[in-house]
Design a protein around this motif. Structure first.
Motif: not given
Length: 155
Positions: A14-20, A32-37, A68-69
């Protein structure tokens, strides 16, 4: 001739785990996090022929966002997301080692760029340009563009 494409059923995270995972290794703001994701998703779609995560990517004025992020981390505004690993929403430990390598590669390439630099880069590419305002940027549009433009990937 065998048709080569992406396997949408092999999503592992899930995207929240990759973001973490990203936030546990790098300091950055939500923008920046969203562009990296976005670039992580593109790298997985092209290199592994599967999406990295479940999570909708949407065209916004300043580049791709993941709602979500945005909902979780926008409270930080333009400030660095400053949370201890135990406070992060999501579970970074779920990311398998063979997938960490590609995620780390994208993060490393993007760490020297600002969120604005990454936003400008996404605006130069067809997936963002082809989507309608506030429309979904599809895995297919990402694959169709970056499979022939791998140099545009942040890897």
């Amino acid at each position: 001739m065998k048709r080569v494409g992406i396997n949408l059923s092999e999503v592992k995270y899930h995207v929240i785990d990759v973001a973490a995972y990203c936030l546990s290794k790098n300091e950055m703001n939500c923008f920046k996090l969203q562009k990296i994701l976005y670039y992580i998703q593109a790298a997985f779609i092209v290199k592994k022929r599967r999406p990295c995560y479940i999570g909708k990517i949407v065209k916004a004025e300043f580049g791709p966002i993941i709602p979500t992020i945005e909902n979780i981390y926008s409270i930080f505004g333009n400030r660095i997301i400053s949370l201890d690993e135990s406070e992060l929403i999501g579970d970074a430990s779920l990311i398998e080692s063979e997938d960490r390598e590609l995620i780390d590669l994208v993060c490393k390439r993007c760490e020297v760029m600002s969120g604005n630099d990454l936003s400008i880069a996404t605006h130069l590419d067809a997936p963002w340009n082809a989507a309608s305002d506030n429309g979904v940027i599809t895995c297919k549009s990402i694959f169709d563009f970056y499979i022939n433009n791998e140099l545009r990937l942040m890897i």
